[in-house]
Motif scaffolding. Structure first.
Motif, PDB file in Angstrom:
ATOM      1  N   GLN A  57      -0.907  -4.651 -10.692  1.00 12.60           N
ATOM      2  CA  GLN A  57       0.556  -4.655 -10.778  1.00 12.60           C
ATOM      3  C   GLN A  57       1.034  -3.288 -11.234  1.00 12.60           C
ATOM      4  OE1 GLN A  57       0.535  -7.554 -14.259  1.00 12.60           O
ATOM      5  NE2 GLN A  57       1.891  -5.962 -14.999  1.00 12.60           N
ATOM      6  N   SER A 242       1.439 -13.433  -7.580  1.00 11.60           N
ATOM      7  CA  SER A 242       0.019 -13.090  -7.499  1.00 11.60           C
ATOM      8  C   SER A 242      -0.797 -14.181  -6.817  1.00 11.60           C
ATOM      9  CB  SER A 242      -0.550 -12.831  -8.886  1.00 11.60           C
ATOM     10  OG  SER A 242      -0.489 -14.005  -9.642  1.00 11.60           O
ATOM     11  N   ASN A 244      -2.098 -16.507  -3.794  1.00 13.65           N
ATOM     12  CA  ASN A 244      -2.395 -16.188  -2.411  1.00 13.65           C
ATOM     13  C   ASN A 244      -2.007 -17.371  -1.548  1.00 13.65           C
ATOM     14  OD1 ASN A 244      -3.884 -13.660  -2.958  1.00 13.65           O
ATOM     15  ND2 ASN A 244      -5.021 -15.109  -4.222  1.00 13.65           N
TER      16      ASN A 244
ATOM     17  N   GLY B  25       4.753 -13.660  -0.781  1.00 23.35           N
ATOM     18  CA  GLY B  25       5.111 -13.538  -2.190  1.00 23.35           C
ATOM     19  C   GLY B  25       6.194 -14.540  -2.544  1.00 23.35           C
ATOM     20  N   GLN B  91      -2.598 -12.094   0.521  1.00 23.92           N
ATOM     21  CA  GLN B  91      -2.967 -10.932  -0.263  1.00 23.92           C
ATOM     22  C   GLN B  91      -4.405 -11.149  -0.760  1.00 23.92           C
ATOM     23  OE1 GLN B  91      -0.202  -9.116  -2.918  1.00 23.92           O
ATOM     24  NE2 GLN B  91       1.591  -9.879  -1.836  1.00 23.92           N
ATOM     25  N   HIS B  98      -7.061  -6.266  -4.695  1.00 23.41           N
ATOM     26  CA  HIS B  98      -5.668  -5.820  -4.581  1.00 23.41           C
ATOM     27  C   HIS B  98      -5.592  -4.292  -4.576  1.00 23.41           C
ATOM     28  CE1 HIS B  98      -2.804  -9.078  -4.561  1.00 23.41           C
ATOM     29  NE2 HIS B  98      -3.441  -9.718  -5.523  1.00 23.41           N
ATOM     30  N   GLY B 164       1.082  -7.561  -7.622  1.00 24.98           N
ATOM     31  CA  GLY B 164       0.597  -7.616  -6.244  1.00 24.98           C
ATOM     32  C   GLY B 164       0.935  -6.364  -5.463  1.00 24.98           C
TER      33      GLY B 164
END
Lengths: 247, 247, 247, 247
Positions: A57, A242, A244, B25, B91, B98, B164
């Motif tokens: 992040q 965060s 998925n 997201g 993601q 990440h 993310g």
């Protein structure tokens, strides 16, 4: 990007006699002390560390500019000694990353010529204590007398462990020929604790032979508490980011 | 197979001025906007990314043909500019992944000649809002004026973070000499949100200097909601497939 | 630091005929037996193993000196044979680490010239048993007769598995051309169990052709139980230290 | 030890036209079909695969001899074709391992000259069904007609996914120029299901052009159910063995 990136801000040779670690931990005691020292001594940043082992992040600074989570080393050059400070947003998110990050920090410390590492932390006791003690641990028997003379109580009468960078740096430092001292202030554990930090600062100052006014520690603690709350709030709002999922 | 595979669909040299990211997201806001732009502008796919950091499964397309989960880059060549779009199913499933994926995306962006990255997302507020704001964050102070002029509200008055790819791409872009802007539409967080997406599209369009009809965003949102429900249903049926047991 | 570091304490050539493993496990049966053997036989430490797969912390020894968590090999040189003992604080924290650590141990065993590995453990039955049996498993059919003659009951009548180093060392040893025998004492599972350890010691002594007085096993068990309780207490106090938060 | 070790039992050149995968999964449908085929056709083992991505333990065979968990390839040489079968104890314990294992299997398949991969599995519907359908998925549009002619119902009318090796092998096979067909028998999900396996076997037999008596499938299912129960029981007793604690 390497797994761990250690970047010096300057090409000049920088040297330090000791490294004082204050990464996030129980009661934020270590972080509070080191942030306070950096501000009071007006230490300057010399190193930035970023890593894939930190959370994936960015942090938004006041003004809306983001930055990667990092760890940083600051340097204070006194007349008789130079002190490096290790501070940061996070510790590793994985077990293996803890080892690899600490090993990197010690590589940097060796490059700086560091002879001793102080790691600071809190020792959670689960309740409010009137007179928090400063518990000490070392990575070499020869250091015990000095530490106890400075006011730390050795914790080794009973078995125990020190989790995270405050512990690992000590254990790994030995291999680098670097002395290691851990100072842990007793603290409830669930609050940012300036009282515990003041005690740790007192013992550390004696060991370093410096004088730092602890007056603003309580202020810093209050600010830190406020920032922590904000982060928690905002991170809660973001938490699904965060995850998925598909769409 | 490499950890991350980035494959260009064409051997011709392709160039883009900006990259707009809309991976899954919160509220699917970013994904909704970028899918809409790809469809309305009739952008063409130029890159497919697959990775061991995506979930270990395949997706069944209508017609019964499967494909690996992926991320994709689409390209739209306008008269005055070319825009690349980054979109995908998932993601990373791991923290480290990440970082490594975002770094790969920026390598690809650099190869495309990209000068600025826009990352789009939702900002979960936990309740329905009548007039969702578009919150902005940047990776360079110089970008603030332009972003706020386009209608974004800078979030930096208070501490916070962006989790993310939408965050990491900004943080990492700086090292590639690429400008980074994040636009987050306020959204409840638990619904595919075309209203929030419309607001983000409006601000983004101003910044890109393009005109795109938002009319079909609501339609797209409804479709996406339906697909998401289906996936959840089917994945629930399959969930034990991923368990490791013996027989 | 390598993922796994195996360091010999001496440069002299050291040799061993067998390796006896007693890492932490159910009821601490294996660890209890091997610690007892090391003490009774006055075996000397010859190897220290540290690894990023162990927990990221240090242990505080009585006296306040910390050390990294490790695994160790001790050596006892008898008149007719030399026996190496593998003991330690922890096993791997990750699945993959288990394989890599065991493979490293077998590399070291090969270097020592070891021809057979004994792995010791507990077999949890969930209740107190009056006469715990010693269950045996081997990595080669030819070993069955010898093991059962020594008093072990073969477990292979029914399907089953052996988790962790006690199992993996056997499975992997075969590839190194090393014989493997696992002895598991039946044990409730939730207590340090000297009774089960005594039974395992009896069978192992017959197999090794040594005589060791089991009298002090109960003492050792009581000490170990006390230490374990302390660690759990202290680790509970420290548990938040390993969390990753911001401040 | 490499992360994945693929060892051929013979140095002779071995060839196969197709590979049929039946690793553990929902209702053990795929595993049941492939074990049945191996037994009925008297296929011979030609490859053993071991990996640090499998659980860190050994399995005790009847007789008390242990072995590492593995995956295996068996070969049946018919008059007009040779069929390889992939079967095993476990799938990967990590997401990344799934990708790396499947890629290794396809490398081996390529070496065998395999032109098509069949992956078999169960499709959990959460309740008992009288007439389980066989759902099909493919990695190339050209395969649809053949599959449906053999009795499979294409699943692609609605979105969905296939988790684990049965899915990934299809997705990754395409890059190796290998055709991929997945057959999933509808099954409650919580039982070893010979009825579903019989339906999958029927469709697969048509596709392979072989005749195999399904009579003993129910027997095999009953045995498998019994073994699974035993394992679960024993693994429960052993579960603390994998915990990492100190003593």
């Amino acid at each position: 990007m390497d797994e761990i990136e250690i970047e010096f801000d300057t090409d000049d040779e920088v040297k330090a006699d000791v490294l004082v670690e204050g990464l996030p931990g129980i009661g934020q005691v270590g972080k509070l002390v080191v942030e306070h020292l950096i501000q009071e001594l007006k230490a300057e940043r010399i190193v930035e560390i970023t890593s894939i082992f930190f959370p994936p992040q960015v942090l938004i600074e006041p003004g809306g500019v983001v930055r990667l989570p990092n760890n940083e080393i600051y340097l204070w050059k006194g007349k008789e000694q130079s002190i490096a400070f290790l501070i940061g947003d996070y510790q590793s998110t994985s077990n293996e990353g803890h080892y690899l990050l600490c090993e990197s920090y010690l590589d940097a410390a060796e490059e700086l010529g560091v002879k001793r590492v102080y790691t600071l932390g809190g020792y959670g006791v689960g309740q409010i204590i009137d007179e928090p003690r400063v518990l000490g641990a070392v990575n070499d028997d020869d250091l015990v007398a000095e530490i106890t003379a400075a006011g730390a109580v050795m914790t080794g009468g009973e078995p125990g462990g020190i989790v995270g960078a405050s512990g690992l740096l000590l254990g790994l430092a030995k291999r680098h020929g670097i002395e290691g001292v851990c100072l842990m202030g007793e603290t409830p554990g669930y609050l940012v604790d300036p009282k515990s930090a003041t005690e740790v600062l007192t013992v550390l100052s004696r060991l370093l032979g410096i004088r730092v006014d602890p007056a603003r520690l309580a202020e810093h603690a209050a600010e830190m508490e406020k920032i922590l709350e904000k982060y928690q709030e905002i991170e809660k709002g973001h938490e699904e980011e965060s995850l998925n999922y598909i769409g």
